[in-house]
Write an enzyme that holds these catalytic residues in place. Structure first.
Site, PDB file in Angstrom:
ATOM      1  N   ILE A 117       6.268  -5.011   9.545  1.00  0.00           N
ATOM      2  CA  ILE A 117       6.447  -4.475   8.190  1.00  0.00           C
ATOM      3  C   ILE A 117       6.159  -2.996   8.319  1.00  0.00           C
ATOM      4  O   ILE A 117       5.014  -2.584   8.540  1.00  0.00           O
ATOM      5  CB  ILE A 117       5.543  -5.173   7.169  1.00  0.00           C
ATOM      6  CG1 ILE A 117       5.976  -6.635   7.020  1.00  0.00           C
ATOM      7  CG2 ILE A 117       5.601  -4.455   5.820  1.00  0.00           C
ATOM      8  CD1 ILE A 117       5.092  -7.460   6.101  1.00  0.00           C
ATOM      9  N   TYR A 158     -13.457  -3.226   0.005  1.00  0.00           N
ATOM     10  CA  TYR A 158     -14.666  -2.660  -0.587  1.00  0.00           C
ATOM     11  C   TYR A 158     -15.836  -3.648  -0.620  1.00  0.00           C
ATOM     12  O   TYR A 158     -16.949  -3.312  -0.250  1.00  0.00           O
ATOM     13  CB  TYR A 158     -14.404  -2.122  -2.004  1.00  0.00           C
ATOM     14  CG  TYR A 158     -15.575  -1.337  -2.566  1.00  0.00           C
ATOM     15  CD1 TYR A 158     -15.825  -0.041  -2.141  1.00  0.00           C
ATOM     16  CD2 TYR A 158     -16.440  -1.909  -3.498  1.00  0.00           C
ATOM     17  CE1 TYR A 158     -16.904   0.665  -2.631  1.00  0.00           C
ATOM     18  CE2 TYR A 158     -17.531  -1.213  -3.982  1.00  0.00           C
ATOM     19  CZ  TYR A 158     -17.764   0.072  -3.548  1.00  0.00           C
ATOM     20  OH  TYR A 158     -18.841   0.769  -4.020  1.00  0.00           O
ATOM     21  N   THR A 161       0.823  -1.210   0.000  1.00  0.00           N
ATOM     22  CA  THR A 161       0.000   0.000   0.000  1.00  0.00           C
ATOM     23  C   THR A 161       0.855   1.257   0.000  1.00  0.00           C
ATOM     24  O   THR A 161       0.555   2.239  -0.703  1.00  0.00           O
ATOM     25  CB  THR A 161      -0.907   0.011   1.246  1.00  0.00           C
ATOM     26  OG1 THR A 161      -1.676  -1.181   1.263  1.00  0.00           O
ATOM     27  CG2 THR A 161      -1.826   1.215   1.238  1.00  0.00           C
ATOM     28  N   LYS A 193       0.415  -9.895   8.590  1.00  0.00           N
ATOM     29  CA  LYS A 193       0.693  -8.502   8.942  1.00  0.00           C
ATOM     30  C   LYS A 193      -0.593  -7.979   9.560  1.00  0.00           C
ATOM     31  O   LYS A 193      -1.592  -7.762   8.873  1.00  0.00           O
ATOM     32  CB  LYS A 193       1.086  -7.688   7.707  1.00  0.00           C
ATOM     33  CG  LYS A 193       1.333  -6.205   8.015  1.00  0.00           C
ATOM     34  CD  LYS A 193       1.652  -5.411   6.758  1.00  0.00           C
ATOM     35  CE  LYS A 193       1.832  -3.932   7.074  1.00  0.00           C
ATOM     36  NZ  LYS A 193       2.075  -3.109   5.856  1.00  0.00           N
ATOM     37  N   TYR A 204      -2.623 -10.062   5.175  1.00  0.00           N
ATOM     38  CA  TYR A 204      -2.538  -8.657   5.576  1.00  0.00           C
ATOM     39  C   TYR A 204      -3.919  -8.193   5.994  1.00  0.00           C
ATOM     40  O   TYR A 204      -4.836  -8.115   5.164  1.00  0.00           O
ATOM     41  CB  TYR A 204      -1.997  -7.830   4.410  1.00  0.00           C
ATOM     42  CG  TYR A 204      -1.795  -6.346   4.677  1.00  0.00           C
ATOM     43  CD1 TYR A 204      -1.809  -5.804   5.961  1.00  0.00           C
ATOM     44  CD2 TYR A 204      -1.583  -5.464   3.614  1.00  0.00           C
ATOM     45  CE1 TYR A 204      -1.629  -4.453   6.184  1.00  0.00           C
ATOM     46  CE2 TYR A 204      -1.391  -4.107   3.830  1.00  0.00           C
ATOM     47  CZ  TYR A 204      -1.423  -3.609   5.103  1.00  0.00           C
ATOM     48  OH  TYR A 204      -1.241  -2.263   5.329  1.00  0.00           O
ATOM     49  N   ARG A 208      -8.403   0.312   6.013  1.00  0.00           N
ATOM     50  CA  ARG A 208      -8.384   0.531   4.559  1.00  0.00           C
ATOM     51  C   ARG A 208      -9.374  -0.372   3.818  1.00  0.00           C
ATOM     52  O   ARG A 208      -9.877  -0.003   2.764  1.00  0.00           O
ATOM     53  CB  ARG A 208      -6.978   0.294   3.996  1.00  0.00           C
ATOM     54  CG  ARG A 208      -5.972   1.383   4.363  1.00  0.00           C
ATOM     55  CD  ARG A 208      -4.638   1.120   3.684  1.00  0.00           C
ATOM     56  NE  ARG A 208      -3.664   2.159   3.980  1.00  0.00           N
ATOM     57  CZ  ARG A 208      -3.490   3.266   3.265  1.00  0.00           C
ATOM     58  NH1 ARG A 208      -4.273   3.491   2.225  1.00  0.00           N
ATOM     59  NH2 ARG A 208      -2.577   4.142   3.591  1.00  0.00           N
TER      60      ARG A 208
END
Length: 299
Positions: free
Chosen positions: A206, A109, A46, A164, A135, A140
């Site tokens: 990360i 989304y 990202t 992550k 992840y 987000r």
């Protein structure tokens, strides 16, 4: 999977003022973080503004990082999306050649159920030729991957080697840590929560800030992993203000402002993101000035 214990860096994609990819700046950045002691590199996550990169630009970034790295550090490639079939096709295209693992974000989304998230990553695990790091970043994606789903995937797919975890929920992270398979890696996705997660049993981070202060941040993580609490806490609190500031106006605008002040790259981001404000530049400069050797405990 000890190669992913410690500090991984989520590399930015440097841009020139004309918005083209700045290969020379990317070379400087990769060499810098390697020489300053991080453990591995994450490409096209990202933070790399991957959503704004064309296919040819993504390949340019991949080729540049591979060439500069010269097999010095393990490489992780961001491969994810909200169309499971498209992610599988990408994995089958050979894009992971030369990488040691992929980092795959939970579908965004669509807001799938936990069963949908499980099946999505099951398909990825079945088609990936390298290990998979999950992840979870609900801020987000608008969808949280719950601890039970993570543990189900970790126990059922041998090539899903870690997560992550960037939910910001330490209780959720601890539930994963409590019941995970022995070798499953729980990696912080929040710079400011890295040390607490490491001390709870996490494998590292990360990181975004690690490309701005790679020596100090990776040192903090290693000391935390060794159980040297006093030293690790010292650096956690030395860096805390900077860790918060780089996200004040969004990522990667903040870290690119830091890198610009250090002569690594321009502070340029692509729309719909905008560059950090002058006010933030000034606050970042002040925070960086407090990290000079004479004001900090020697490494």
């Amino acid at each position: 999977m000890t190669q992913f214990v410690g500090t991984g860096v989520a590399l930015v994609t440097p841009f020139k003022n004309d918005l083209s990819v700045d290969v020379n700046a990317l070379e400087r950045l990769v060499n810098r973080v390697i020489e300053k002691g991080v453990e591995y590199l994450v490409v096209l996550g990202t933070t790399a503004e991957s959503a704004t990169l064309e296919h040819e630009e993504k390949q340019l970034v991949i080729d540049t990082v591979k060439r500069v790295n010269q097999n010095r550090l393990p490489l992780v490639l961001g491969v994810g999306g909200n169309n499971t079939a498209a992610v599988v096709r990408e994995l089958q295209s050979g894009i992971t050649e030369g990488f040691d693992a992929i980092l795959s974000v939970s579908p965004y989304y669509n807001k799938p159920t936990q069963e949908g998230i499980y099946r999505h990553f099951g398909e990825i695990a079945r088609h990936a030729e390298v290990p998979v790091i999950l992840y979870n970043v609900p801020g987000r994606t608008a969808s949280n991957m719950q601890a039970a789903t993570v543990l189900r995937l970790a126990k059922e797919f041998d090539n899903i080697i870690g997560i992550k975890e960037a939910s910001g929920d330490l209780m959720q992270a601890m539930h994963i840590l409590k019941d995970k398979p022995k070798d499953f890696l729980v990696i912080s996705g929040d710079d400011a929560l890295t040390l607490p997660m490491v001390l709870a049993g996490g494998a590292g981070v990360i990181s975004v800030i690690a490309q701005g202060v790679p020596d100090r941040f990776s040192f903090m993580v290693r000391e935390g992993l060794r159980g040297n609490l006093d030293v690790a806490n010292h650096w956690h609190y030395q860096l805390l203000n900077l860790m918060e500031l780089i996200f004040e106006e969004g990522n990667p605008a903040g870290i690119k402002a830091v890198l610009a002040q250090q002569g690594i790259c321009e502070p340029v981001v692509r729309l719909p993101l905008v560059e950090a404000s002058e006010a933030l530049h000034l606050k970042l400069a002040d925070a960086l000035s407090l990290l000079t050797p004479e004001n900090s405990q020697p490494l």
